[in-house]
Write a protein that holds these residues in place. Structure first.
Motif, short mmCIF file in Angstrom:
data_model
loop_
_atom_site.label_atom_id
_atom_site.label_comp_id
_atom_site.label_asym_id
_atom_site.label_seq_id
_atom_site.Cartn_x
_atom_site.Cartn_y
_atom_site.Cartn_z
N LEU A 1 0.83 -1.20 0.00
CA LEU A 1 0.00 0.00 0.00
C LEU A 1 0.87 1.25 0.00
CD1 LEU A 1 -2.73 -1.01 2.62
CD2 LEU A 1 -3.07 -0.70 0.16
N GLN A 2 0.47 2.22 -0.80
CA GLN A 2 1.21 3.48 -0.86
C GLN A 2 1.05 4.22 0.47
OE1 GLN A 2 1.15 7.50 -3.61
NE2 GLN A 2 0.37 5.61 -4.51
N PRO A 3 2.14 4.77 1.02
CA PRO A 3 2.04 5.46 2.32
C PRO A 3 1.55 6.90 2.17
CG PRO A 3 4.31 5.40 1.62
CD PRO A 3 3.53 4.65 0.57
N THR A 4 0.31 7.06 1.69
CA THR A 4 -0.31 8.38 1.64
C THR A 4 -0.77 8.75 3.06
OG1 THR A 4 -2.46 7.39 1.22
CG2 THR A 4 -1.13 7.95 -0.70
N ILE B 1 0.19 5.47 9.42
CA ILE B 1 0.08 5.49 10.88
C ILE B 1 -1.25 4.85 11.30
CG2 ILE B 1 0.46 6.88 12.96
CD1 ILE B 1 1.77 9.01 11.18
N HIS B 2 -2.15 5.59 11.93
CA HIS B 2 -3.38 5.00 12.44
C HIS B 2 -4.37 4.65 11.33
CE1 HIS B 2 -4.06 9.26 12.00
NE2 HIS B 2 -5.36 9.11 12.15
N HIS C 1 1.12 -1.17 9.18
CA HIS C 1 1.88 -0.18 9.93
C HIS C 1 3.14 -0.85 10.52
CE1 HIS C 1 2.80 3.04 12.71
NE2 HIS C 1 2.82 2.16 13.71
N PRO C 2 4.33 -0.21 10.48
CA PRO C 2 4.57 1.17 10.09
C PRO C 2 4.89 1.38 8.61
CG PRO C 2 6.49 0.29 11.22
CD PRO C 2 5.45 -0.80 11.25
N VAL D 1 9.75 -3.12 8.03
CA VAL D 1 8.98 -4.36 8.19
C VAL D 1 9.54 -5.21 9.33
CG1 VAL D 1 8.18 -4.38 5.80
CG2 VAL D 1 10.18 -5.74 6.43
N LEU D 2 10.82 -5.04 9.64
CA LEU D 2 11.36 -5.70 10.84
C LEU D 2 10.68 -5.13 12.09
CD1 LEU D 2 15.15 -5.86 9.89
CD2 LEU D 2 13.65 -7.82 10.25
N LEU D 3 10.41 -3.82 12.08
CA LEU D 3 9.66 -3.22 13.18
C LEU D 3 8.23 -3.75 13.23
CD1 LEU D 3 10.84 0.52 12.99
CD2 LEU D 3 11.36 -1.12 14.80
N SER D 4 7.62 -3.95 12.06
CA SER D 4 6.24 -4.45 12.03
C SER D 4 6.16 -5.83 12.65
CB SER D 4 5.69 -4.46 10.60
OG SER D 4 6.06 -5.62 9.87
N ALA D 5 7.20 -6.65 12.46
CA ALA D 5 7.23 -7.98 13.07
C ALA D 5 7.25 -7.86 14.59
CB ALA D 5 8.45 -8.75 12.58
#
Length: 505
Positions: free
Chosen positions: A445-448, A453-454, A475-476, A483-487
């Motif tokens: 998904l494009q980060p528009t 964020i929320h 997110h994020p 994506v390591l943070l998303s995990a």
């Protein structure tokens, strides 16, 4: 009794989630439809040449190292890295004989800016000061935490901190407040493409990407990025986890609003929890079957969301070493980056395009036959849902010709077309078919603003329990460190939900 978690997909976030959960005491299985780990962090092999398939630039190396340190391992035993300086070289198509080297050494970086546009030096330092505050704010308040409801973002604590952060408008507008030189603005702004969004439309929040490079540098992992994927696979196996390759998941089993496992072929595999690393839009449309379970993410909603750009990649095995080309990372800019970005996100066939050349074998000669180099070339292009042209042999030849004709004007690449001895390519159609990337969008998904964020899909399944999502469309956001943070977010959510809940086994 030990609880069982099934992870769908051995992409970066899937592997990281599985490692964290196995280390935390769960029994974890990964089911991956491909034959190798890594998802888009994979490898193309052709006639003795080895190329990273997708990601190629290591930023925020501490996040790569964290997953190994968490398990009491020395990251150097798994992903030996070296810092690059200069980080990369930039060529402009209207001045190919005068490339610009970009250093992470602040003194060298300042000299480079002074050589291009002396009047912008003060503005650049002010940009670094202001965007750093935004980066710290993001680290502390956004990147590492979930947003379950609107008030998690819009609250008194956040409102008190937000005025200190001057992040309004687009990335290009934000950078333009500090920098006048169009060349410097391009060098800084193009980096939003690392997450698949144009600097001319993407939120100013993402103008922190060049700051992270300038301040902390970029790194190279011996063996290329695929080393990270195989190292994570190795660590997961050492911890006692199991990976099932060639195991394509057809459905996430849901019973009374609760995920209970997966279906592979005609077989149901039970689990206490499911973590889905398949691309979120694909998963909601294809793996979550019932309308009630989809919740607000209906098929119509998924179709209407905005998707990142895709990429056309050429992998070229060459008959010699490129000693005259000094850097492994090289960016070739068309002089009109704004028109280039506009065409990509409006679906037009590109007439003037920027692209990137990566020569990993310069730092690790084992990635090519002795005395040879391999060229990885990436050109951002429209996703399949936006493109007003078809991907066929004619399109591939059109972009191939454009790339090679442009390269011939750069010192060291003058005879590039005659020097090719092995060749492969990867198109948006391949991203869609091989990785289930919705619309072939390479970064999800494009980060528009309306998808960040929320407002971005979160790790917790909003319509039930025991199902979690991770990866670039959640997110994020996109990019290997992110994506390591998303995990990490998904795993913390699962463990928190699991406290005190009984096993179904």
């Amino acid at each position: 009794m030990t609880k069982k978690v099934i992870v769908i997909g051995a992409g970066v976030a899937g592997l990281a989630s599985a490692i964290r959960l196995q280390h935390a005491g769960y029994q974890v299985e990964i089911h991956e439809k491909d034959a190798t780990p890594g998802g888009k962090m994979n490898r193309i092999e052709k006639d003795g040449y080895q190329f990273d398939l997708g990601p190629s630039i290591v930023m925020m190396p501490e996040l790569y190292r964290e997953i190994f340190e968490l398990c009491g391992r020395d990251p150097n035993d798994y992903i030996p890295m070296e810092k690059l300086d200069p980080m990369y070289r930039v060529y402009f198509s209207d001045m190919p004989d005068t490339p610009i080297d970009i250093s992470s050494d602040l003194t060298e970086l300042t000299r480079m800016i002074e050589s291009i546009s002396p009047g912008d030096t003060e503005g650049f330092l002010n940009y670094m000061h202001d965007i750093y505050k935004g980066y710290v704010f993001a680290q502390d308040n956004i990147l590492g935490r979930p947003f379950h409801k609107r008030s998690d973002f819009y609250n008194l604590s956040m409102l008190r901190k937000a005025p200190k952060v001057k992040l309004v408008g687009t990335a290009d507008n934000f950078i333009g407040r500090y920098i006048n030189s169009e060349r410097l603005k391009q060098i800084m702004g193009f980096q939003t493409l690392y997450i698949g969004v144009s600097p001319f439309t993407g939120p100013s929040f993402y103008s922190m990407i060049p700051m992270i490079q300038f301040l902390y540098g970029i790194w190279f992992i011996k063996g290329g990025m695929y080393t990270m994927a195989t190292a994570m696979e190795r660590l997961f196996n050492e911890l006692g986890g199991e990976i099932f390759y060639g195991s394509a998941v057809q459905e996430i089993s849901i019973d009374a609003g609760r995920a209970t496992g997966i279906k592979v072929g005609d077989r149901k595999i039970d689990a206490d929890y499911v973590v889905c690393n398949a691309d979120f839009p694909y998963a909601m449309k294809n793996l979550v079957k019932s309308p009630r379970a989809k919740g607000k993410f209906t098929d119509r909603k998924i179709d209407s969301m905005k998707y990142s750009c895709s990429a056309f990649l050429l992998y070229l095995g060459m008959n010699r070493k490129y000693a005259d080309v000094e850097h492994i990372h090289n960016f070739i800019f068309n002089e009109s980056l704004e028109k280039n970005m506009q065409d990509i996100f409006e679906g037009k066939k590109l007439e003037h395009a920027s692209f990137y050349v990566y020569i990993a074998s310069k730092l690790d000669p084992t990635l090519a036959p002795e005395g040879k180099d391999g060229l990885y070339i990436l050109m951002p292009v429209s996703d399949l849902g936006t493109a007003d042209y078809e991907w066929n042999d004619e399109t591939i030849e059109y972009y191939r010709t454009y790339i090679l004709d442009t390269l011939k004007r750069i010192r060291g690449f003058e005879n590039v077309e005659q020097e090719i001895v092995a060749e492969a390519h990867f198109t948006p159609l391949d991203f869609e078919s091989r990785f289930n990337a919705y619309n072939g969008a390479a970064f999800g998904l494009q980060p528009t603003l309306s998808q960040s964020i929320h407002k971005r899909p979160q790790s917790k399944w909003p319509s039930g329990s025991n199902l979690y999502f991770t990866g670039s469309s959640t997110h994020p956001g996109a990019g290997v460190p992110i994506v390591l943070l998303s995990a990490g977010i998904a795993v913390r959510e699962l463990i928190q939900d699991d406290k005190g809940s009984p096993s179904t086994e």
